[in-house]
Design an enzyme around this catalytic site. Structure first.
Site, PDB file in Angstrom:
ATOM      1  CG  ASP A  54      -1.773   1.229   1.160  1.00 36.28           C
ATOM      2  OD1 ASP A  54      -2.965   1.258   0.738  1.00 36.28           O
ATOM      3  OD2 ASP A  54      -1.214   2.400   1.784  1.00 36.28           O
ATOM      4  CE1 TYR A  59       0.628   7.976   2.745  1.00 36.13           C
ATOM      5  CE2 TYR A  59       1.250   5.646   1.987  1.00 36.13           C
ATOM      6  CZ  TYR A  59       0.213   6.611   2.490  1.00 36.13           C
ATOM      7  OH  TYR A  59      -0.617   6.346   2.983  1.00 36.13           O
ATOM      8  CE  LYS A  87      -3.772   4.848   0.722  1.00 35.35           C
ATOM      9  NZ  LYS A  87      -2.389   4.391   0.823  1.00 35.35           N
ATOM     10  CG  HIS A 120      -4.500  10.032   0.361  1.00 34.57           C
ATOM     11  ND1 HIS A 120      -2.811   9.790   0.212  1.00 34.57           N
ATOM     12  CD2 HIS A 120      -4.443   9.625   1.743  1.00 34.57           C
ATOM     13  CE1 HIS A 120      -2.192   9.509   1.161  1.00 34.57           C
ATOM     14  NE2 HIS A 120      -3.099   9.355   2.004  1.00 34.57           N
TER      15      HIS A 120
END
Length: 319
Positions: A54, A59, A87, A120
């Protein structure tokens, strides 16, 4: 209490989504995974047996995740046996940015499709928005228009399934009214200190699978040190982390623990072939709900100018 069906499912290492595709029950989370990400991803897949990774554009580690995935595939793992989630970030929550955002993600991950693409957070931010946002930096989110574009990614084979993160029952109901392809997955914070029952029940009603993030709570409220969790772990001769991950599985959710330590990565997936007995499961369920770890407040709340002036407003006062 866990239903017999959820208990039965917990023994399997995957869950079946509405689309008929399967999602591996335990995945590797990569939020704040840092410079070791490629190594962690490769280790998780080739040494620990993970098949679910994931990640998210926001990120900042997708290139590293891509390197890890590539290394795992070079070591003989088939792409079709992997399940990769990413996401769509808040600055890309406009219809014409959805596809370019996914294309960037695919390029960074070195993949030609991903298994699951999630919204997200259901809040649109202006490019370059501050943390917390200044006046005018939280913009109107055309949920229906963005979802149509997500659906077109499925039709074009770039994404196998689509879903959402950090939704409320209110927002989910709104999405369900217009969705031609319903969300396959809703990912949310879930652990015994934040059971998130309201949205969990809404997902069950709609047949939407739930993935739990932050299964161990947070650094401020690390449930691995909770006396009730420690007691169950000692009784079962498991680590507190394993007990918390197993708790999520026995509730019928998949779960994405994050670690950059090889030993912990391996430990976190050793959650099959044993059960938390019903009485202990119920003890964990009765840990008091404290509060969310991730409220979204610093990302989306402007206490003076709004449009969201409190975390409670972000969550449609469902807390």
């Amino acid at each position: 209490m866990a239903s017999a069906q959820a208990m039965g499912q917990a023994e399997r290492d995957h869950f079946v989504l509405k689309s008929g595709h399967t999602i591996p029950a335990v995945g590797l989370g990569t939020w704040r995974a840092g410079s070791d990400t490629a190594h962690s991803v490769k280790t998780a897949i080739t040494e620990a047996g993970y098949r679910h990774v994931d990640t998210a554009a926001q990120y900042g580690v997708e290139k590293e995740v891509g390197k890890g995935l590539k290394a795992a595939m070079q070591a003989g793992i088939n792409r079709k046996d992997l399940f990769v989630t990413s996401k769509l970030w808040c600055t890309d929550l406009v219809p014409d940015k959805v596809r370019p955002a996914l294309q960037n993600t695919l390029k960074d991950l070195q993949l030609d499709y991903i298994d699951l693409y999630l919204i997200h957070w259901p809040f649109r931010l202006k490019d370059g928005a501050h943390t917390p946002p200044e006046a005018g930096e939280v913009l109107e989110f055309d949920m229906e228009g963005v979802w149509r574009e997500m659906e077109s990614l499925v039709k074009d084979g770039l994404v196998k399934d689509i879903g959402v993160c950090n939704y409320t029952a209110t927002k989910l109901n709104r999405l369900m009214r217009s969705a031609k392809i319903p969300p396959a997955v809703c990912q949310m914070e879930m652990h015994p200190g934040w059971k998130n029952d309201k949205i969990f029940e809404a997902c069950k009603k709609h047949g939407i699978h739930v993935t739990a993030y932050s299964p161990l709570g947070s650094s401020e409220k690390n449930l691995a040190h909770d006396p009730a969790v420690e007691k169950v772990a000692n009784k079962l001769n498991k680590t507190p982390g394993q007990v918390l991950i197993k708790w999520a599985l026995q509730r019928g959710t998949s779960v994405i623990p994050k670690s950059t330590k090889d030993e912990r990565i391996k430990e976190n997936i050793q959650v099959f072939g044993w059960e938390i007995p019903e009485e202990d499961f119920n003890v964990l369920c009765s840990i008091k709900d404290e509060k969310r770890v991730l409220t979204g407040e610093e990302l989306f709340v402007n206490k003076t100018h709004g449009p969201y002036k409190s975390a409670s407003e972000l969550w449609d006062h469902e807390d």
